[in-house]
Design a protein around this motif. Structure first.
Motif, PDB file in Angstrom:
ATOM      1  N   ALA A 127       0.819  -1.217   0.000  1.00 43.53           N
ATOM      2  CA  ALA A 127       0.000   0.000   0.000  1.00 43.53           C
ATOM      3  C   ALA A 127       0.851   1.264   0.000  1.00 43.53           C
ATOM      4  O   ALA A 127       0.313   2.372   0.049  1.00 43.53           O
ATOM      5  N   GLY A 128       2.163   1.083  -0.065  1.00 42.26           N
ATOM      6  CA  GLY A 128       3.060   2.218  -0.104  1.00 42.26           C
ATOM      7  C   GLY A 128       3.458   2.751   1.255  1.00 42.26           C
ATOM      8  O   GLY A 128       4.034   3.842   1.358  1.00 42.26           O
ATOM      9  N   LEU A 129       3.183   1.989   2.315  1.00 46.81           N
ATOM     10  CA  LEU A 129       3.534   2.401   3.670  1.00 46.81           C
ATOM     11  C   LEU A 129       4.828   1.725   4.102  1.00 46.81           C
ATOM     12  O   LEU A 129       5.201   0.670   3.571  1.00 46.81           O
ATOM     13  N   ASP A 130       5.480   2.305   5.074  1.00 44.90           N
ATOM     14  CA  ASP A 130       6.718   1.748   5.611  1.00 44.90           C
ATOM     15  C   ASP A 130       6.370   0.715   6.673  1.00 44.90           C
ATOM     16  O   ASP A 130       6.274   1.029   7.870  1.00 44.90           O
ATOM     17  N   ALA A 131       6.162  -0.505   6.230  1.00 47.72           N
ATOM     18  CA  ALA A 131       5.728  -1.569   7.141  1.00 47.72           C
ATOM     19  C   ALA A 131       6.752  -1.808   8.242  1.00 47.72           C
ATOM     20  O   ALA A 131       6.383  -2.026   9.403  1.00 47.72           O
ATOM     21  N   GLU A 132       8.012  -1.760   7.891  1.00 44.38           N
ATOM     22  CA  GLU A 132       9.057  -2.019   8.887  1.00 44.38           C
ATOM     23  C   GLU A 132       8.997  -0.991  10.014  1.00 44.38           C
ATOM     24  O   GLU A 132       9.061  -1.342  11.194  1.00 44.38           O
ATOM     25  N   ALA A 133       8.837   0.281   9.658  1.00 46.01           N
ATOM     26  CA  ALA A 133       8.776   1.334  10.667  1.00 46.01           C
ATOM     27  C   ALA A 133       7.523   1.202  11.528  1.00 46.01           C
ATOM     28  O   ALA A 133       7.576   1.358  12.758  1.00 46.01           O
ATOM     29  N   ILE A 134       6.383   0.920  10.884  1.00 48.28           N
ATOM     30  CA  ILE A 134       5.128   0.804  11.627  1.00 48.28           C
ATOM     31  C   ILE A 134       5.174  -0.374  12.589  1.00 48.28           C
ATOM     32  O   ILE A 134       4.828  -0.247  13.777  1.00 48.28           O
ATOM     33  N   LEU A 135       5.611  -1.530  12.101  1.00 50.29           N
ATOM     34  CA  LEU A 135       5.608  -2.727  12.928  1.00 50.29           C
ATOM     35  C   LEU A 135       6.664  -2.655  14.026  1.00 50.29           C
ATOM     36  O   LEU A 135       6.472  -3.202  15.114  1.00 50.29           O
ATOM     37  N   ALA A 136       7.755  -1.959  13.752  1.00 47.56           N
ATOM     38  CA  ALA A 136       8.769  -1.767  14.795  1.00 47.56           C
ATOM     39  C   ALA A 136       8.223  -0.861  15.894  1.00 47.56           C
ATOM     40  O   ALA A 136       8.369  -1.141  17.098  1.00 47.56           O
ATOM     41  N   ALA A 137       7.567   0.227  15.491  1.00 48.47           N
ATOM     42  CA  ALA A 137       6.989   1.145  16.472  1.00 48.47           C
ATOM     43  C   ALA A 137       5.889   0.459  17.282  1.00 48.47           C
ATOM     44  O   ALA A 137       5.686   0.772  18.466  1.00 48.47           O
ATOM     45  N   ALA A 138       5.196  -0.481  16.639  1.00 53.44           N
ATOM     46  CA  ALA A 138       4.110  -1.191  17.319  1.00 53.44           C
ATOM     47  C   ALA A 138       4.596  -2.016  18.496  1.00 53.44           C
ATOM     48  O   ALA A 138       3.819  -2.342  19.401  1.00 53.44           O
ATOM     49  N   GLU A 139       5.879  -2.348  18.502  1.00 48.87           N
ATOM     50  CA  GLU A 139       6.432  -3.167  19.581  1.00 48.87           C
ATOM     51  C   GLU A 139       7.045  -2.333  20.694  1.00 48.87           C
ATOM     52  O   GLU A 139       7.597  -2.886  21.647  1.00 48.87           O
ATOM     53  N   THR A 140       6.966  -1.016  20.600  1.00 48.26           N
ATOM     54  CA  THR A 140       7.528  -0.168  21.644  1.00 48.26           C
ATOM     55  C   THR A 140       6.552  -0.058  22.817  1.00 48.26           C
ATOM     56  O   THR A 140       5.331  -0.161  22.639  1.00 48.26           O
ATOM     57  N   GLN A 141       7.084   0.161  23.988  1.00 48.29           N
ATOM     58  CA  GLN A 141       6.246   0.176  25.183  1.00 48.29           C
ATOM     59  C   GLN A 141       5.226   1.313  25.190  1.00 48.29           C
ATOM     60  O   GLN A 141       4.066   1.086  25.584  1.00 48.29           O
ATOM     61  N   PRO A 142       5.572   2.516  24.742  1.00 49.06           N
ATOM     62  CA  PRO A 142       4.554   3.574  24.738  1.00 49.06           C
ATOM     63  C   PRO A 142       3.349   3.236  23.874  1.00 49.06           C
ATOM     64  O   PRO A 142       2.214   3.562  24.238  1.00 49.06           O
ATOM     65  N   VAL A 143       3.576   2.586  22.739  1.00 54.57           N
ATOM     66  CA  VAL A 143       2.459   2.202  21.867  1.00 54.57           C
ATOM     67  C   VAL A 143       1.619   1.126  22.539  1.00 54.57           C
ATOM     68  O   VAL A 143       0.376   1.190  22.538  1.00 54.57           O
ATOM     69  N   LYS A 144       2.266   0.137  23.128  1.00 58.31           N
ATOM     70  CA  LYS A 144       1.531  -0.909  23.847  1.00 58.31           C
ATOM     71  C   LYS A 144       0.694  -0.302  24.965  1.00 58.31           C
ATOM     72  O   LYS A 144      -0.477  -0.667  25.163  1.00 58.31           O
ATOM     73  N   ASP A 145       1.293   0.634  25.691  1.00 62.70           N
ATOM     74  CA  ASP A 145       0.585   1.264  26.809  1.00 62.70           C
ATOM     75  C   ASP A 145      -0.612   2.079  26.322  1.00 62.70           C
ATOM     76  O   ASP A 145      -1.662   2.112  26.980  1.00 62.70           O
ATOM     77  N   GLU A 146      -0.460   2.733  25.175  1.00 72.21           N
ATOM     78  CA  GLU A 146      -1.560   3.554  24.657  1.00 72.21           C
ATOM     79  C   GLU A 146      -2.747   2.693  24.238  1.00 72.21           C
ATOM     80  O   GLU A 146      -3.908   3.049  24.502  1.00 72.21           O
ATOM     81  N   LEU A 147      -2.478   1.560  23.576  1.00 72.17           N
ATOM     82  CA  LEU A 147      -3.574   0.672  23.194  1.00 72.17           C
ATOM     83  C   LEU A 147      -4.276   0.130  24.432  1.00 72.17           C
ATOM     84  O   LEU A 147      -5.516   0.054  24.479  1.00 72.17           O
ATOM     85  N   LEU A 148      -3.508  -0.223  25.440  1.00 69.25           N
ATOM     86  CA  LEU A 148      -4.099  -0.707  26.688  1.00 69.25           C
ATOM     87  C   LEU A 148      -4.953   0.378  27.339  1.00 69.25           C
ATOM     88  O   LEU A 148      -6.070   0.114  27.799  1.00 69.25           O
ATOM     89  N   ALA A 149      -4.440   1.608  27.339  1.00 69.94           N
ATOM     90  CA  ALA A 149      -5.198   2.721  27.918  1.00 69.94           C
ATOM     91  C   ALA A 149      -6.484   2.978  27.132  1.00 69.94           C
ATOM     92  O   ALA A 149      -7.535   3.237  27.728  1.00 69.94           O
ATOM     93  N   ASN A 150      -6.403   2.922  25.810  1.00 67.13           N
ATOM     94  CA  ASN A 150      -7.604   3.079  24.972  1.00 67.13           C
ATOM     95  C   ASN A 150      -8.662   2.048  25.347  1.00 67.13           C
ATOM     96  O   ASN A 150      -9.858   2.349  25.449  1.00 67.13           O
ATOM     97  N   THR A 151      -8.205   0.807  25.510  1.00 63.70           N
ATOM     98  CA  THR A 151      -9.120  -0.298  25.797  1.00 63.70           C
ATOM     99  C   THR A 151      -9.768  -0.129  27.165  1.00 63.70           C
ATOM    100  O   THR A 151     -10.990  -0.294  27.317  1.00 63.70           O
TER     101      THR A 151
END
Length: 209
Positions: free
Chosen positions: A141-165
């Motif tokens: 789709a023209g997106l930087d999959a490596e950057a997105i998936l790497a960022a997805a494994e960072t603790q701030p992102v994990k914490d934000e999804l948990l907080a959203n939930t």
């Protein structure tokens, strides 16, 4: 929440969330509303509320399952949604995908990511629970999959999804899709008519001032 904002709580694993995603832009445009897409983890919502998916909850009630399928077909036909396809890999573990949504927002490609993942899940019938397949779809789709998936494994992102939930559960959520409009909650794609009625009510009230 600002007036005339639709807060849309979603998980990519819900076919009904996909269907709502297709219709929300039209509703928002008709009533001058904005949509705030909030990624939540449906498994976490189920866990925290004691809810179960319809497939699990009604597993032994064949007539109920058949009726739910019929209602979905009617909904799709009523709204002219032509690209929807059932995913043969359903149910899909969406943990990485939902973290990816949070990461994509921080990277400035949220809308593109949403389109790509919903399309992969519910149009192209891909096994988006497979990291390689998901990564390829995102890259194609023209997106930087490596950057997105790497960022997805960072603790701030994990914490934000948990907080959203957790925030979604505190707001009254028990499944996906759920909509919040000015403090009112609506659950399920079939409640989109009520969401639109709510927006019309806001317009009427504003006109009467």
């Amino acid at each position: 929440m600002t007036r005339k904002e639709i807060e849309f709580h979603f998980d990519f694993g819900s076919p009904n969330a996909y269907l709502a995603y297709q219709l929300l832009p039209g509703i928002a445009e008709r009533h001058g509303a904005t949509i705030r897409h909030v990624p939540v983890l449906l498994g976490g919502v189920f866990r925290d509320t004691g809810n179960r998916s319809p497939a699990e909850a009604y597993a032994g009630i064949e007539n109920k399952l058949n009726y739910e399928r019929l209602e979905m077909q009617r909904f799709i036909a009523r709204h002219g949604i032509t690209r929807f396809r059932r995913n043969p890999f359903f149910p899909v573990n969406t943990l990485r995908l939902m973290r990816g949504a949070v990461a994509a927002r921080h990277l400035g490609v949220f809308a593109e990511y949403l389109d790509t993942v919903f399309k992969g899940m519910w149009e192209e019938q891909l096994n988006m629970g497979d990291p390689d397949i998901a990564g390829a779809a995102i890259s194609n789709a023209g997106l930087d999959a490596e950057a997105i998936l790497a960022a997805a494994e960072t603790q701030p992102v994990k914490d934000e999804l948990l907080a959203n939930t957790r925030r979604a559960v505190a707001q009254g959520d028990f499944g996906s899709p759920t909509f919040h409009v000015e403090g009112e909650i609506y659950f399920g794609k079939d409640r989109l008519r009520d969401v639109e009625d709510h927006l019309i009510g806001l317009e009427t009230a504003a006109a009467g001032r």
